[in-house]
Each structure stands twice: as structure tokens, then as C-alpha cells.
Design an enzyme around this catalytic site. Structure first.
Site, PDB file in Angstrom:
ATOM      1  N   PRO A   2      83.840 -39.426  56.561  1.00 21.81           N
ATOM      2  CG  PRO A   2      84.315 -41.058  58.126  1.00 21.81           C
ATOM      3  CD  PRO A   2      84.144 -40.852  56.654  1.00 21.81           C
ATOM      4  CD  GLU A   3      82.778 -33.211  56.296  1.00 19.47           C
ATOM      5  OE1 GLU A   3      83.148 -32.052  56.532  1.00 19.47           O
ATOM      6  OE2 GLU A   3      81.779 -33.469  55.582  1.00 19.47           O
ATOM      7  CE  LYS A  51      87.822 -34.636  54.373  1.00 17.54           C
ATOM      8  NZ  LYS A  51      87.169 -34.829  53.064  1.00 17.54           N
ATOM      9  CG  ASN A 165      79.895 -32.707  49.898  1.00 21.72           C
ATOM     10  OD1 ASN A 165      80.304 -31.741  49.259  1.00 21.72           O
ATOM     11  ND2 ASN A 165      78.776 -33.335  49.590  1.00 21.72           N
ATOM     12  NE  ARG A 251      80.752 -37.663  38.438  1.00 16.35           N
ATOM     13  CZ  ARG A 251      80.258 -38.330  37.405  1.00 16.35           C
ATOM     14  NH1 ARG A 251      80.850 -39.435  37.014  1.00 16.35           N
ATOM     15  NH2 ARG A 251      79.187 -37.910  36.782  1.00 16.35           N
TER      16      ARG A 251
END
Length: 267
Positions: A2-3, A51, A165, A251
Site C-alpha cells: 500500500p502507498e 505509508k 512502486n 527489488r
């Protein structure tokens, strides 16, 4: 994960249930705070920084939680409880006297500390574009000073707190930036302004959560994120993906349209 806009909306959902209310139940089912009892305290309010979710109490304590990849919150009406199968996953239980109960489920981070200590623990975070006092000039200076690829800089919570992301990829597309263009070479002011505008729209407009294209139909909500191998919604070029962002310890994947986002190849 979650952002910032997701957590901002979560805080807005928890406020009517908990803010200003005295707790009948306040349990933290994590080893570090297994003996803590928050019952009898009053919830002063909920805040977000990027966040991170902060629940403030009237005795100077703050509960700091983070959803990361596994966490969620749910609220039950007075007299209702969670299904028994979820009980082992409850990390936080905050039940209002004669009112609803909020459950934090499979939260990977639960910390109870003084409110000043919580502020110090999160002092490393950059400006939050969802805050009314967002320092756009500082955020732009942070971007401008960073020679790393812009995709990595947008993910760095020290630069701006909140974008993750999905937003990093979508913002690069919307600005026409190849993901590996050095952040120091982009128009930082315009990038920061777009970040603020789009994330605030996502967090505050009903039905707009993380819909970056304006099209809510399945498969068309995003320009590039999650669309590897599909045609670009703008030009038809096949969307590409690589397995990780350079310099990103988590990653995460990077998606982009080679035609709409010209720039250097991946380092």
C-alpha cells in the site's frame, strides 16, 4: 505494498470509528507489547506520514503501524466480532466503549511509543504530498540533488514520503520520463507538482483510488504498471518490464513504454 494515498484513505476510514472515543479494549498481540493494555485511554486522532499510520492517545502515547505487504485493517459494528478464523492474525484490537472495534490484521510493524519518540523515529521521511503543509520546494530540491535514476528516487521515502512502486512507474509515464533518466536532469518542480496533484486526487475523490488513466475498466486503470507485454494505451507500443529497480533493496519491478518514455537503457 500500500502507498501513501491508501494509508491516507485508511486513516479517514478509522477516524469516525475511533477518534475522540474511549477504549474498552486495547490489545497489541505482538511480542514487544504483549502486556500493554490500552483500555481506558481515549483516541485523540489518526495521522499519516507517507505509508505510516499513527494513532495518538490522550496519555502521550502513539501507536505506529505499517501495512507493508501483508497488513490490513477492518472495523466491525457494535456487538459484532471478526470471524474466528481471523483471530490468530489480529495484531491490534481497539474496541470503543459501546461502539465499534478496529482490528489490525497481519500487521508486520506495530510499535507503541511516546508521541515525541514516534516523531523522532519518522524524522528521516521527506515531505508528504498529501499533507496540507507539504513543502514542495524541499521535495523538488531533494529530487534535483539526486543523481540516481528517477524511478529509484521516487521510491526513496527520504525524498518524498508516500509514493510507492505504482506511483513511481505511473508518474514516470505521465511525465514522459524513461525510468533511468537521472533525477538531477528532470524538471523537478513539475514532477513534484504532478505527484501532489495525482496522489491527492487518488486519496480524496471517490472511485479514483490509484486510477491513473481516468478509466476504471479492468486492465485500463494504469498506463504501465502491471501491463507488461500489453499495448501502450497511448501509442500501442508493447509495455516492457524489468525485474527490479536499480538500487532498490525491495527489488520492485519497473514498467515503461519505450516510445512514450525515451531515455537511457537500464544501467
Amino acid at each position: 505494498m500500500p502507498e501513501g494515498d491508501t494509508v491516507f484513505a485508511l486513516a479517514r476510514r478509522l477516524r469516525p470509528a475511533l477518534d475522540g472515543q474511549r477504549l474498552a479494549v486495547g490489545r497489541l498481540n505482538v511480542p514487544a507489547h504483549a502486556t500493554a493494555d490500552l483500555s481506558g485511554r481515549t483516541v485523540l486522532g489518526h495521522r499519516t506520514i507517507g505509508k505510516h499510520l499513527l494513532t495518538d492517545f490522550d496519555d502521550g502515547l502513539t501507536l505506529h503501524t505499517h501495512l507493508k505487504m501483508t497488513g490490513s485493517w477492518t472495523v466491525t459494528r457494535p456487538g459484532r466480532r471478526l470471524p474466528r478464523r481471523l483471530a490468530p492474525d489480529v495484531r491490534v484490537e481497539l474496541g470503543v466503549v459501546d461502539g465499534p472495534t478496529a482490528y489490525g490484521i497481519t500487521l508486520p510493524l506495530v510499535q507503541l511509543m511516546t508521541t515525541p519518540d514516534a516523531a523522532r523515529a519518522l524524522a528521516y521521511l521527506g515531505p508528504d504530498p498529501l499533507h496540507d503543509d507539504f513543502d514542495a520546494a524541499l521535495a523538488a530540491a531533494n529530487v534535483r540533488a539526486d543523481p540516481r535514476p528517477v524511478i529509484a528516487v521516487l521510491l526513496d521515502q527520504r525524498v518524498m514520503a508516500g509514493p510507492g512502486n505504482l506511483w513511481a512507474n505511473e508518474l514516470c509515464f505521465l511525465r514522459g520520463l524513461g525510468p533511468w533518466v537521472p533525477a538531477s536532469e528532470v524538471d523537478a518542480d513539475r514532477l513534484v507538482a504532478l505527484t501532489r496533484r495525482t496522489m491527492r486526487h487518488s486519496a480524496t475523490v471517490p472511485g479514483a483510488m490509484q486510477v491513473t488513466t481516468g478509466d476504471t475498466r479492468p486492465g485500463r486503470q494504469h498506463w504501465v504498471a502491471g501491463r507488461a507485454g500489453k499495448p501502450c494505451l497511448r501509442c500501442g507500443t508493447t509495455i516492457r518490464v524489468v525485474a527490479e529497480v536499480p538500487g532498490d533493496p525491495e527489488r520492485r519491478r519497473t514498467w515503461w513504454c519505450p516510445h512514450c518514455q525515451p531515455g537511457p537503457d537500464r544501467p
